[in-house]
Design a protein around this motif. Structure first.
Motif, mmCIF file in Angstrom:
data_model
loop_
_atom_site.group_PDB
_atom_site.id
_atom_site.type_symbol
_atom_site.label_atom_id
_atom_site.label_comp_id
_atom_site.label_asym_id
_atom_site.label_seq_id
_atom_site.Cartn_x
_atom_site.Cartn_y
_atom_site.Cartn_z
ATOM 1 N N GLU A 181 -8.860 1.359 3.672
ATOM 2 C CA GLU A 181 -9.842 0.857 2.922
ATOM 3 C C GLU A 181 -9.735 -0.625 2.514
ATOM 4 N N LYS A 182 -8.350 -1.344 2.741
ATOM 5 C CA LYS A 182 -8.049 -2.760 2.197
ATOM 6 C C LYS A 182 -7.710 -3.524 3.443
ATOM 7 N N ASN B 233 -8.253 -5.795 6.928
ATOM 8 C CA ASN B 233 -9.077 -6.346 7.721
ATOM 9 C C ASN B 233 -8.704 -6.243 9.094
ATOM 10 N N ILE C 161 0.934 -1.283 -0.187
ATOM 11 C CA ILE C 161 0.083 -0.307 -0.059
ATOM 12 C C ILE C 161 0.912 1.359 -0.140
ATOM 13 N N GLU D 137 -5.274 3.839 1.955
ATOM 14 C CA GLU D 137 -5.321 2.631 1.458
ATOM 15 C C GLU D 137 -5.293 1.721 2.558
#
Length: 278
Positions: free
Chosen positions: A104-105, A107, A96, A101
């Motif tokens: 957003e990505k 978990n 990233i 980011e």
């Protein structure tokens, strides 16, 4: 605080998930050991680097928002890439570009100890309600679980307890339990996994029963398991109290890494962090 944290991290890193035979032979406070991943003796790991990110954000007094916190995590890693992160999270950070980011990505539903390991600097916040809020928000970015949040709040509270000299170390666990509505345990004796609960219990055990920084390092490593996190956090917190003898072997300071973000940077940033005390 940050210099002590890095010393505990670097010393403990040489024994992280090591065989019991290595601990018994070399855990004697005479030298830094090399980590099994190839981390050089005297170098710190993700515990310190992420605590630097938290500290820098507090010192800069930027708004405490998920995006600003995430940007700090990413920028501190990108400027000084190092081993010590879990392999999955390190690959993620490499993939990233910025905090947006990351948010957003990722978990974020981990119940491991990553949010707790970086929470000690938050103890400088004088208002406990704000401290709990800050600890929760930074935890939710990567560890948005009851365990992840409570563990981060517990470590921040433990640091706060000593920074503001709120009482004897024998009452620390009760103080942390009261403000997190969680019954923490300070009688830990087993190997420490990467779990948030067990890590906090191990740290509270050291802080409640040890009398010196040396004892914290020796007994923390002797637990086995994720000992760099335990010794880093416990030593950082204990460094803020006169209830622990602060004498340590000279090699721990002398042989700590001296790069751009090494010994001198840690000492300077630590002074700036403590200057926030109200």
């Amino acid at each position: 605080m940050l210099l002590a944290l890095a010393i505990g991290d670097a010393y403990g890193a040489g024994f992280e998930f090591a065989e019991r035979s290595k601990i018994e032979q070399h855990n004697n406070l005479t030298h830094y050991e090399q980590h099994g991943l190839g981390i050089k003796p005297g170098c710190y790991t993700d515990d310190t680097q992420m605590s630097l990110a938290i500290s820098e954000l507090l010192i800069e007094q930027q708004p405490w928002t998920p995006l600003n916190i995430a940007n700090k995590f990413v920028s501190c890693y990108k400027r000084d890439r190092r081993l010590g992160y879990s392999s999955g999270f390190q690959h993620f950070l490499d993939s990233i570009e910025d905090g947006a980011e990351l948010l957003e990505k990722i978990n974020p539903h981990s119940d491991r100890n990553g949010a707790a390991m970086r929470a000690a600097p938050i103890g400088i916040i004088a208002d406990i309600a704000q401290l709990l809020q800050f600890a929760k928000m930074q935890a939710q970015i990567t560890h948005d679980t009851p365990e992840g949040i409570a563990s981060a709040q517990a470590i921040a509270l433990a640091a706060h307890y000593f920074i503001y000299a709120l009482g004897d170390k024998s009452a620390l666990t009760a103080f942390v339990s009261e403000h997190t509505a969680t019954m923490w345990d300070d009688t830990w004796q087993a190997e420490v996994p990467c779990s948030a609960w067990e890590t906090v219990n191990a740290v509270l055990t050291l802080l409640s029963h040890c009398d010196s920084a040396e004892q914290i390092l020796l007994q923390g490593v002797n637990f086995g398991g994720d000992v760099d996190t335990v010794t880093a956090v416990a030593l950082a917190i204990a460094s803020q109290s006169t209830q622990y003898r602060q004498t340590l072997p000279e090699f721990l300071t002398r042989d700590l890494e001296r790069g751009v973000f090494g010994h001198d940077y840690l000492a300077q940033l630590g002074e700036q962090l403590m200057a926030l005390k109200r």
